[in-house]
Motif scaffolding. Structure first.
Motif: not given
Length: 411
Positions: A57, A50-51, A48, A53-54
């Protein structure tokens, strides 16, 4: 400065600058090279947004955390072993990223990349001050800035090319190859620049004393903010390049290189002028000139975006001139940071890098997603980053003018 510096490096000064710049480029290359492949990686690993983006990060937090220790280790065990160990771990982590078969594995190896990549930029700054007196160190720092400034601009181009003509795995194999070549180059030619009499004992008490000495010193913190945060005025646009260039300026991907070429040119010109001015004008004047240029371009950028629809004919120029102003002042401020505590230059470089990388993380994870939808918001975000550094510098000069003058006079 190492009293034996003239004996341990006999090659031309520019050769050492190239080697140290290559070490410093590992960090931005690790961030920017894989950005064009975000969508492809997500599709391949069924991840996803969000994943994905990890993966960024995890790298940034690993980079920031380990930067707390690279400099302290280099002050105790020497510059050379820290560099060689850091590059070796980075190389293995890059291969792990290339072989990752799941998003969890990719996040893990990206974190490992972040933990190791900071060794290059932290230790390279300390090496410069080990090897050269102040004015000469500014010239070398300016040369390093020229090469370092190329990385954030060139990396997405290389990453995009590799992704289009091969696949996303090739990007991390490329970084693996870079790591191998860099390790071999440093193993063969990088000398140990920390003099035996300058080594710090490596124990918890001495380490904590050093962190407290620097972290509780407002002059150090303000100088670190002045040197580390304004870069994000440019970095914000680099992170937002797909939206800024593709959506707002309606450039085809094949034309993105103009943005990077202009900013590379601005950084190279500013760093070149910084080196030429070393020893010729007062360092505080040079810093002031850099901030005046960045502030003026920030105001022009905001005003133009408020008054006119964004267009490629003018929208790239203020950012390029901003880059010129940043490169003009940052070598001087960086050396002032290192010279506040000469006996702990490695640790000072570490904490300076931590502040910069934390700012990078905030921009990547918070600011860029909030502002990339609007060119006005982008311009305001860039101005905000510059303003943080400018206010830090103004407060420093106002509250401790004698101390700043003393450090500047040493250059």
């Amino acid at each position: 400065m190492n009293p034996d510096a003239h004996k341990i490096w006999l090659a031309p000064r520019w050769a050492l600058a190239v080697l140290l710049a290559a070490l410093g480029m590992l960090g931005p290359f690790s961030i920017d090279t894989y950005l064009p492949a975000f969508a492809g990686i997500a599709q391949s690993l069924d991840a996803t947004p969000v994943q994905m983006q990890q993966t960024l990060s995890a790298y940034l937090f690993g980079f920031a955390f380990m930067n707390l220790f690279h400099g302290a280790l280099a002050d105790s065990f020497g510059r050379r072993p820290v560099v060689l160990t850091g590059v070796a771990v980075f190389t293995l982590a890059s291969a792990g990223c290339a072989l990752a078969g799941s998003i969890g594995a990719l996040v893990f190896f990206r974190a490992l990349q972040g933990l190791s990549a900071g060794a290059g930029i932290v230790v390279s700054r300390a090496v410069i001050r080990d090897m050269f007196p102040p004015a000469e160190a500014q010239r070398v720092m300016a040369q390093v800035t020229i090469y370092f400034g190329i990385a954030p601009a060139v990396a997405p181009i290389i990453g995009g090319f590799l992704f289009v003509h091969a696949d996303w795995h090739s990007i991390f194999w490329f970084l693996t190859g870079v790591g191998v070549l860099l390790w071999l180059a440093n193993f063969r030619v990088l000398p140990e620049t920390l003099h035996s009499t300058h080594r710090q004992p490596f124990n918890a008490r001495n380490l904590l004393r050093g962190y407290w000495q620097l972290g509780a010193n407002p002059r150090f913190l303000l100088l670190a903010l002045a040197s580390g945060v304004p870069f994000n005025g440019l970095f914000l646009y680099v992170l937002s390049a797909p939206a800024f260039l593709g959506e707002h300026l309606r450039l085809a991907p094949t034309s993105f290189f103009w943005f990077f070429v202009l900013n590379i040119g601005g950084i190279m010109a500013g760093a070149w002028l910084s080196g030429r001015l070393a020893g010729k004008i007062e360092p505080r004047r040079q810093i002031r000139h850099g901030f005046v240029i960045m502030a003026a371009m920030s105001v022009v950028n905001v005003a133009a975006n408020l008054a006119f629809p964004a267009h490629v004919s003018w929208a790239l120029l203020p950012i390029a001139v901003f880059s010129f102003g940043w490169a003009l002042m940052v070598p001087v401020v960086t050396l002032m940071v290192l010279d506040l505590f000469p006996e702990r230059r490695g640790l000072a470089s570490s904490l300076q890098a931590v502040i910069g990388s934390l700012a990078n993380g905030v921009v990547a994870g918070v600011v860029a997603p909030l502002v990339m939808h609007s060119t006005v918001a982008l311009a305001l975000g860039s101005m905000l980053m510059m303003t943080v550094g400018l206010v830090a510098w103004l407060v420093l000069n106002r509250r401790w003018p004698a101390a700043v003058a003393a450090v500047a006079a040493s250059h």
